[in-house]
Scaffold this motif. Sequence first.
Motif, short mmCIF file in Angstrom:
data_model
loop_
_atom_site.label_atom_id
_atom_site.label_comp_id
_atom_site.label_asym_id
_atom_site.label_seq_id
_atom_site.Cartn_x
_atom_site.Cartn_y
_atom_site.Cartn_z
N PHE A 100 -48.40 -42.08 -110.87
CA PHE A 100 -48.07 -41.21 -112.01
C PHE A 100 -49.04 -40.04 -112.09
CE2 PHE A 100 -48.99 -40.09 -116.48
CZ PHE A 100 -47.81 -39.42 -116.74
N ARG A 112 -41.19 -40.72 -113.00
CA ARG A 112 -42.44 -41.01 -113.71
C ARG A 112 -42.80 -39.93 -114.73
NH1 ARG A 112 -43.58 -43.68 -108.59
NH2 ARG A 112 -43.89 -41.67 -107.56
N ASP A 161 -47.52 -46.04 -116.24
CA ASP A 161 -46.83 -45.56 -115.05
C ASP A 161 -45.81 -44.46 -115.30
OD1 ASP A 161 -45.09 -47.14 -116.46
OD2 ASP A 161 -44.31 -48.23 -114.73
N ARG A 162 -45.73 -43.97 -116.54
CA ARG A 162 -44.74 -42.92 -116.82
C ARG A 162 -45.02 -42.24 -118.17
NH1 ARG A 162 -42.24 -47.71 -118.21
NH2 ARG A 162 -41.24 -47.74 -120.27
#
Length: 335
Positions: A100, A112, A161-162
């Motif tokens: 990310f 992401r 992660d996003r």
Amino acid sequence: MGTSENLDVFKNAISFFTGRNGRVSLGKKRHTQLRQQLERLALVYHPEYNMDLGPHVFPARKYAMIYNQVKEDPKLSSLPALQPAPVGEEELSLVHTPEFISDFMNLRYTDRTMYSELPLNQTMVRSFCLGVGGTILATEMTENYKYVYHIGGGFHHSMPDRAEGFCYLNDAAIATKLYLQKYPERKVLFIDLDLHQGNGNARIFQGDPSVWTFSMHQEELYPKKEKSNLDIPLDNGTNDKTYLSRLQEGLDKIQKEFKPDLIYYFAGADPFEDDSLGDLKLTFDGLKARDKMVKTFADSLDIPVVVMPAGGYARNFNDTVRIHFNTIRVFASLI
């Protein structure tokens, strides 16, 4: 005055008023004066938080408006206002995944980054890296000030992660990780009173005994809910009286079950009755009463607070600015 100058002034004052053992060696009157100095409100702000997003619903220009109102107010204009430096990948990696971070820093529009619902460019990257630096700086300043209002923080939807919901980087989570690295014996409380659940923070700190996440939010609304330590879901149309009663219940529960050393307060303006994204019905007075309840709670525990504006999407842009400005006035003990 820059950050180092403010710190030097504070340290000089402390060394002047203390003996070698660090204990205040003054009479009662001067001791009270020193405590008053310690409890002053400080601000953290950077002009590069302000981005022209055109007709986008996220009002990034609100940060300059809040800051300007403070500086134009004769009772607030002398408050210290410190500027942060941007963070780098080392700090971001405390919370976010390498994949990310790479997509974000290199302006790659991927699964992401796309759910930020924001543009992705160098200006955006710098603004968010400064914003994380701002919450880190605000956290550091709680060693000197009772309350620190960061005009530019509270991006509580960002996941490891996003990105999500106008939030690329999770500033408070990163600042908390650094704080607990420095003080591993301490504990942190998140009081999230934004319209939307702080799902990113709930996910990041699930199972962490050093962090208690409390979110009170409109239930039938974005985002997909995560499990906080304490969630208080609210029905559409919740008014001042019900809201404040539920908040007091939540604070009473926390006081019985968790003993924090630091509070991050997400003072969202979006529970307001004329917010364009929500259906809660808090008035200006109700939101001020909310802020006072949080301040009273922190005072009862004698612990510092980092305050962040988080969200706010009133149909009249000036209403959003007014709500955030009122929060500053509450923590400055002006209302």
